[in-house]
Design an enzyme around this catalytic site. Structure first.
Site, PDB file in Angstrom:
ATOM      1  N   HIS A  82       0.804  -1.229   0.000  1.00 34.02           N
ATOM      2  CA  HIS A  82       0.000   0.000   0.000  1.00 34.02           C
ATOM      3  C   HIS A  82       0.832   1.271   0.000  1.00 34.02           C
ATOM      4  O   HIS A  82       0.287   2.363  -0.155  1.00 34.02           O
ATOM      5  CB  HIS A  82      -0.926  -0.007   1.221  1.00 34.02           C
ATOM      6  CG  HIS A  82      -1.701  -1.280   1.350  1.00 34.02           C
ATOM      7  ND1 HIS A  82      -1.351  -2.289   2.221  1.00 34.02           N
ATOM      8  CD2 HIS A  82      -2.782  -1.725   0.668  1.00 34.02           C
ATOM      9  CE1 HIS A  82      -2.193  -3.297   2.080  1.00 34.02           C
ATOM     10  NE2 HIS A  82      -3.073  -2.983   1.144  1.00 34.02           N
ATOM     11  N   HIS A 132      -7.102   4.581   5.662  1.00 36.17           N
ATOM     12  CA  HIS A 132      -6.559   3.491   4.856  1.00 36.17           C
ATOM     13  C   HIS A 132      -5.067   3.735   4.633  1.00 36.17           C
ATOM     14  O   HIS A 132      -4.643   4.861   4.386  1.00 36.17           O
ATOM     15  CB  HIS A 132      -7.301   3.396   3.518  1.00 36.17           C
ATOM     16  CG  HIS A 132      -6.951   2.162   2.730  1.00 36.17           C
ATOM     17  ND1 HIS A 132      -5.812   2.063   1.983  1.00 36.17           N
ATOM     18  CD2 HIS A 132      -7.590   0.971   2.597  1.00 36.17           C
ATOM     19  CE1 HIS A 132      -5.757   0.857   1.409  1.00 36.17           C
ATOM     20  NE2 HIS A 132      -6.828   0.182   1.778  1.00 36.17           N
ATOM     21  N   GLU A 134      -3.039   3.222   2.248  1.00 36.41           N
ATOM     22  CA  GLU A 134      -2.636   3.848   0.988  1.00 36.41           C
ATOM     23  C   GLU A 134      -2.849   5.363   1.042  1.00 36.41           C
ATOM     24  O   GLU A 134      -2.010   6.145   0.596  1.00 36.41           O
ATOM     25  CB  GLU A 134      -3.412   3.241  -0.184  1.00 36.41           C
ATOM     26  CG  GLU A 134      -2.865   3.707  -1.513  1.00 36.41           C
ATOM     27  CD  GLU A 134      -3.741   3.329  -2.685  1.00 36.41           C
ATOM     28  OE1 GLU A 134      -3.853   4.158  -3.611  1.00 36.41           O
ATOM     29  OE2 GLU A 134      -4.309   2.217  -2.692  1.00 36.41           O
ATOM     30  N   CYS A 202      -6.731   1.368 -10.107  1.00 34.63           N
ATOM     31  CA  CYS A 202      -5.891   0.473 -10.907  1.00 34.63           C
ATOM     32  C   CYS A 202      -6.751  -0.450 -11.779  1.00 34.63           C
ATOM     33  O   CYS A 202      -7.918  -0.691 -11.504  1.00 34.63           O
ATOM     34  CB  CYS A 202      -4.962  -0.329 -10.011  1.00 34.63           C
ATOM     35  SG  CYS A 202      -5.733  -1.722  -9.172  1.00 34.63           S
ATOM     36  N   SER A 230      -9.875  -5.249   3.469  1.00 33.95           N
ATOM     37  CA  SER A 230      -9.456  -5.105   2.074  1.00 33.95           C
ATOM     38  C   SER A 230     -10.455  -4.212   1.337  1.00 33.95           C
ATOM     39  O   SER A 230     -11.581  -4.616   1.070  1.00 33.95           O
ATOM     40  CB  SER A 230      -9.399  -6.486   1.405  1.00 33.95           C
ATOM     41  OG  SER A 230      -9.452  -6.353  -0.001  1.00 33.95           O
ATOM     42  N   SER A 231     -10.008  -3.009   1.023  1.00 36.39           N
ATOM     43  CA  SER A 231     -10.902  -2.035   0.395  1.00 36.39           C
ATOM     44  C   SER A 231     -11.487  -2.565  -0.913  1.00 36.39           C
ATOM     45  O   SER A 231     -12.687  -2.493  -1.145  1.00 36.39           O
ATOM     46  CB  SER A 231     -10.120  -0.740   0.137  1.00 36.39           C
ATOM     47  OG  SER A 231     -10.933   0.182  -0.543  1.00 36.39           O
ATOM     48  N   ASN A 232     -10.643  -3.144  -1.770  1.00 35.54           N
ATOM     49  CA  ASN A 232     -11.164  -3.578  -3.077  1.00 35.54           C
ATOM     50  C   ASN A 232     -12.160  -4.720  -2.942  1.00 35.54           C
ATOM     51  O   ASN A 232     -13.108  -4.825  -3.721  1.00 35.54           O
ATOM     52  CB  ASN A 232     -10.013  -3.914  -4.046  1.00 35.54           C
ATOM     53  CG  ASN A 232      -9.398  -5.274  -3.799  1.00 35.54           C
ATOM     54  OD1 ASN A 232      -9.871  -6.286  -4.298  1.00 35.54           O
ATOM     55  ND2 ASN A 232      -8.339  -5.310  -3.007  1.00 35.54           N
TER      56      ASN A 232
END
Length: 289
Positions: A82, A132, A134, A202, A230-232
């Site tokens: 991240h 987060h 990132e 991404c 996990s954000s995604n």
């Protein structure tokens, strides 16, 4: 009950799903470090946001820490996929640590965009989730210039120095549709808003969301394999619901699948977040079979 009354059940498996290149690269970085330097190798934060991956690496001798100050001097420390703020690199250097940077290159790209916009005197509206990793790393590149915008609703409260010098960037793992909405709301506020040179979300995030959209509308139930931080993965659940799936759930592995979810369900969609090993998906398939 004759065989006729049993509904035909099918599972739609989303493609692509699971490991993205940045995750693969980060996990391999820790594995290689353990091979080369032996145990322990320290990892700052979870290398990728998946409980099983972290546990497996711990078994092999990786030690996960929250901050570099917990790492003994002269040790090897890996930065997670991240990314980290520049301050973290400085701290590691000052502590005499040997660093291995497993930051995803697509995250590094966002860091570079932040530095460039900041150097040109822009206020940067960073779309992402507060807290987060990132977002913390990207913000650290230009803390004085960056304002976090967590969704379309926050666009009206943003204050900048010069409305004619504003650019937006985003976390790489957001909902594509929600981010578009947020950018549109920001553009109403700041008509001269500048876009990043290329989309920050991404391609792995986008592709997985597109696949879930396609299967979601035909599913009574969508199961997303992934961890809650996990954000995604969390976004995939939202995308499935928005696409028309009757129900969608996030599970860490097969043991989390509730039998009650399957009542009266004919079509099940299955996918996994970008940090999920394929064997966890196989486990869920076995459970459903």
């Amino acid at each position: 009950m004759g065989p006729m009354t049993e509904p035909t059940r099918k599972v739609l498996l989303a493609k692509p799903r699971g490991y993205c290149a940045g995750v693969e690269r980060a996990v391999q970085a820790v594995e290689r470090a353990l091979e080369i330097y032996g145990s322990p190798v320290y990892v700052r934060k979870q290398i990728v946001h998946n409980t099983h991956v972290v546990r497996n690496l711990e078994k092999r001798g990786a030690i996960f820490v929250e901050e570099t100050e917990e790492v003994p001097e002269g040790s090897v420390v890996v930065f997670s996929a991240h990314g980290v703020a520049p301050q973290v690199r400085d701290d590691a250097r000052n502590q005499g640590l040997r660093t291995i940077d497993a930051t995803c290159p697509l995250v590094t790209k966002v860091h570079m965009e932040a530095r460039r916009f900041a150097a040109q005197g822009y206020d940067i509206l960073l779309i992402g989730h507060e807290g987060h990793e990132e977002v913390i790393g990207t913000t650290g590149e230009a803390p004085a210039n960056i304002h976090l915008v967590d969704g379309p609703g926050e666009s009206s409260s943003v204050e900048v120095r010069d409305p004619s010098k504003v650019a937006w960037l985003s976390q790489t793992t957001l909902s594509v549709d929600e981010t578009k909405e947020t950018v549109a709301a920001l553009r109403e506020q700041f008509p001269q808003l500048i876009d990043p040179p290329s989309d920050d979300i991404c391609y792995a995030t986008q592709n997985r969301q597109t696949a879930v959209k396609q299967i979601g509308r035909d599913c009574d139930l969508v199961i997303v394999v992934g961890s809650t931080n996990s954000s995604n993965s969390v976004r995939l659940v939202e995308v499935a619901r928005d696409a028309g799936a009757q129900a969608a759930y996030l599970v860490d592995d097969a043991s989390a699948v509730e039998p009650g979810w399957l009542d009266g369900v004919a079509t099940i969609g299955l996918t996994s977040g970008a940090s999920v090993p394929e064997d966890l998906v196989a486990g869920v398939l076995d459970r459903l079979a």
